[in-house]
Enzyme design. Structure first.
Site, PDB file in Angstrom:
ATOM      1  N   CYS A   1       6.924 120.416  54.134  1.00 23.91           N
ATOM      2  CA  CYS A   1       6.074 119.726  53.159  1.00 23.91           C
ATOM      3  C   CYS A   1       4.653 119.658  53.719  1.00 23.91           C
ATOM      4  O   CYS A   1       4.446 119.136  54.820  1.00 23.91           O
ATOM      5  CB  CYS A   1       6.623 118.322  52.906  1.00 23.91           C
ATOM      6  SG  CYS A   1       5.475 117.166  52.141  1.00 23.91           S
TER       7      CYS A   1
ATOM      8  N   CYS B   1       3.427 116.091  54.499  1.00 22.00           N
ATOM      9  CA  CYS B   1       4.126 115.558  55.675  1.00 22.00           C
ATOM     10  C   CYS B   1       3.634 116.261  56.941  1.00 22.00           C
ATOM     11  O   CYS B   1       3.499 115.642  57.997  1.00 22.00           O
ATOM     12  CB  CYS B   1       5.633 115.754  55.527  1.00 22.00           C
ATOM     13  SG  CYS B   1       6.318 115.084  53.999  1.00 22.00           S
TER      14      CYS B   1
END
Length: 551
Positions: A460, A463
Site C-alpha cells: 500500500c 502505508c
C-alpha cells in the site's frame, strides 16, 4: 420502571457502531494485500487475528422500538454479590481495563506514564502539531517505487485510499526544491553548483584516464563512507522516481490494506530482525504451534533474559507497531455516503487490538512500548538541539519570515525536550567491553537498517510512505543518540564533517516524533471515550428495580 441503557451499545453510537457499520479490519501491517480494486469489508481469514481472539462486547437484546433491553434473566444476572461482580467486569471491559493496565513506571527507565501524558499534552503536542504544518516539514521527498529487496512483490494495492498524491512541482517552495539535501541556508544552497564543480575537479585530478563508470564508483564509495553512521536505508533524492509528497494532504489512516502481504512485512520484522530465535514464539502469533495456557509468558521470560540493548530493540519495534495501529484506529473509515468518506475513532477496533482481556494482556504491554519509544525519540531531540541552535542552520524554504518563525518554534520545542526531568539514559547501552560493545552496536544498526529496507515491501503506497518516514525518523533518532561526541564538537559557523543531517532526515525525525505525540494524545482520547461509554451504561440495583444511572 423500564430499564434503559442496558448494554454497551445504548446511548453511545460510536462505541459499538450500532448505526455505523464496521468497514473491516485496519491495516495490521502484519496482515496482507487487500483485494485489488475494492474495499475489503470482511474480516481476515482465520489465524490472521494475531493478537485478538474474541472480539467486541456481548450485544444487548433489542426491545420494542429498537431500544436496548436487559436479557430475560435480568434479576439473576445482577442480584447479589455475583451480579455485582458481573457488573464490575462489564465496567472493567470498558475504559477502566486499559487505563488500569497502562500506568506506572516503565521498564528499563525511571519514568512514569502519567508524567509523559502531562508533558506531551501541555508542552509538546500543541507545538509539534504546528511545526508539522510548516512548509519545511510538510513536504517530504520519497521514492515509493523502489522494489522490495527480499521477495517478489505481489503488486501494489489498488484500493483508492492506498493511493498517495505526489505534490506538483509548482507547489514546492523554491528553497526546498532547489536545495541540496545537506544544505539549510540560502547561502549554502547557492554554493551547490560550485561544490559540484569542485567534486568533478577532484575526481579528474585523481586520474584523468578514469572512465565514467570508475568515477561513479568513487562517488558510490564516498556515499558508502557517509552512510556508515546511518541506521536507515535513505532514498536517493536525485532519483527520477523520488517525488515530493505533501504529508498534510496524505494523512496516515485506515486504508483497507491487509492480508498475507501486510502480514509478511511485520512477520519478517519480528521473526528475522528482532534478535529472536524461531524456537521462541511471539504472543498470539497465529503461525506458532499451540502452547496451551502459556499466553506468551515464556516469550517475556526470554525477553527479560536478554541484554538491555536487545530488549530496547524489541521495544522500539513493538512501540512503533502500536503507534501505527493507534493512528489507524483513530482515523478509521466509519462510513462512506455518496462517495464522501467519514473518518473517526473506532473503539471496537481499539479494544480488539489493545484491550487486556481480548489480547490476553498483550495490548497494554504494546502501549507501554509506545511510551518507551516516545522517550527514546524525546531524548534524541534534546541531544540534537545544539546542531540546530547554530546560526548556519536556517531551515530554508525561500520565505524569510516563515523560515525564521519555523526555526523559533523548533528551538522552543527543543527547550521543552531539554526540560523533561526523566530522560532515558542512552549511556547505559553499549557500555561494556569496548570490542563487544562495538560489535553489538554494529549488529543493532544493521538489524534496524534491514527493517528500513523492508518498508519497500509494503504493498500500500500510503502505508509505505508513513512506514518509511517513521522508520527513518527513528533511525535518525538512534543516529543522534550514538553521535554525542560528534555533536559536541560541532563548529558554529561551518558545516560539520563528523555529524551531518540531511533535510530528509530532519523532516522524518520531527514528523516521526509528531506521530508518537499524536498517538499518546489519541490514546488519551480513547480512554475518555471508553470511560464515557462505561459511565452511560452503568446500571444500579435499587429496591428491586433496575434503573440507569448516568454519571
Amino acid at each position: 420502571m423500564r430499564a434503559k441503557g442496558i448494554g454497551p451499545q445504548a446511548g453511545n453510537r460510536s462505541w459499538q457502531g450500532s448505526t455505523v457499520q464496521d468497514r473491516g479490519r485496519i491495516l495490521k501491517p502484519r496482515g496482507g494485500a487487500g483485494v485489488r480494486g475494492q474495499r475489503q469489508r470482511e474480516g481476515p481469514p482465520p489465524g490472521f487475528h494475531e493478537q485478538l481472539p474474541g472480539e467486541g462486547a456481548r450485544p444487548a437484546v433489542r426491545g420494542k422500538g429498537g431500544r436496548s433491553s436487559p436479557p430475560a434473566s435480568t434479576a439473576s444476572c445482577f442480584e447479589g454479590p455475583r451480579g455485582l461482580a458481573s457488573l464490575a467486569a462489564v465496567e472493567l471491559r470498558g475504559g477502566g481495563a486499559v487505563s488500569a493496565a497502562v500506568t506506572g513506571v516503565l521498564d528499563d527507565c525511571l519514568c512514569d506514564i502519567d508524567s509523559i501524558d502531562n508533558f506531551n499534552t501541555f508542552k509538546i503536542f500543541p507545538k509539534i502539531k504546528k511545526l508539522q504544518e510548516r512548509d519545511y516539514f510538510r513536504y517530504y521527498k520519497v521514492n515509493l517505487k523502489r522494489p522490495c529487496p527480499f521477495w517478489a512483490e505481489d503488486g501494489h494495492c489498488s484500493i483508492k485510499d492506498c493511493h498517495v498524491e505526489p505534490c506538483p512541482e509548482s507547489k514546492i517552495p523554491v528553497g526546498i526544491k532547489a536545495g541540496n539535501s545537506n544544505k539549510y541556508s540560502k547561502v549554502a544552497n547557492n554554493t551547490k553548483e560550485l561544490e559540484d564543480c569542485e567534486q568533478a575537479s577532484k575526481l579528474g585530478a585523481i586520474n584523468s584516464t578514469l572512465s565514467n563508470q570508475s568515477k561513479e564508483a568513487f562517488i558510490d564509495w564516498a556515499r558508502y563512507d557517509d552512510s556508515q553512521d546511518h541506521f536507515c536505508e535513505l532514498d536517493d533524492e536525485r532519483s527520477p522516481a523520488a517525488q515530493y509528497v505533501d504529508l498534510l494532504l496524505n494523512p496516515e489512516r485506515y486504508t483497507g490494506y491487509k492480508g498475507s502481504s501486510a502480514w509478511r512485512v511485520w512477520n519478517s520484522i519480528y521473526e528475522e530482525n528482532c534478535f529472536k530465535p524461531r524456537s521462541v514464539y511471539r504472543p498470539l502469533n497465529p503461525l506458532a504451534p499451540s502452547r496451551g495456557e502459556d499466553d506468551g509468558e515464556s516469550f517475556y521470560t526470554w525477553l527479560e533474559g536478554l541484554c538491555l540493548e536487545k530488549r530496547v530493540f524489541y521495544k522500539l519495534i513493538s512501540g512503533l507497531h502500536a503507534s501505527i495501529n493507534l493512528h489507524l484506529c483513530a482515523n478509521y473509515l466509519l462510513e462512506e455516503t455518496w462517495g464522501k468518506p467519514s473518518w473517526g475513532p473506532n473503539m471496537k477496533e481499539f479494544k480488539r487490538r489493545f484491550d487486556p482481556v481480548e489480547t490476553k494482556g498483550e495490548g497494554p504491554r504494546r502501549l507501554k512500548n509506545l511510551y518507551f519509544l516516545y522517550l527514546i525519540e524525546l531524548r534524541a531531540l534534546s541531544k540534537v538541539a545544539p546542531y540546530f541552535e547554530r546560526s548556519i542552520v536556517d531551515l530554508y524554504t525561500g520565505n524569510v519570515q516563515e523560515d525564521a518563525d519555523t526555526k523559533t518554534l523548533l528551538l522552543n520545542i527543543f527547550q521543552d525536550t531539554k526540560s523533561f526531568p526523566m530522560h532515558f539514559d542512552e549511556k547505559s547501552m553499549f557500555a561494556g567491553d569496548k570490542k563487544g560493545a562495538k560489535s553489538l552496536k554494529e549488529e543493532f544498526r544493521l538489524h534496524f537498517k534491514n527493517i528500513s529496507r523492508i518498508m519497500d515491501c509494503v504493498g500500500c503506497d500510503k502505508c509505505r510512505l508513513w512506514g518509511k518516514l517513521q522508520t527513518q525518523g527513528l533511525g535518525t533518532a538512534l543516529k543522534i543518540l550514538f553521535s554525542e561526541k560528534e555533536i559536541q564538537k560541532l563548529p558554529e559557523n561551518s558545516p560539520s564533517k563528523g555529524f551531518q543531517l540531511t533535510r530528509q532526515e530532519i523532516v522524518a525525525l520531527l514528523n516521526a516524533f509528531g506521530r508518537l505525540s499524536t498517538s499518546i494524545r489519541e490514546l488519551q482520547n480513547f480512554k475518555v471515550l471508553l470511560q464515557h461509554s462505561r459511565d452511560t451504561s452503568t446500571v444500579w440495583w435499587e429496591r428491586g428495580t433496575l434503573r440507569c444511572h448516568c454519571i
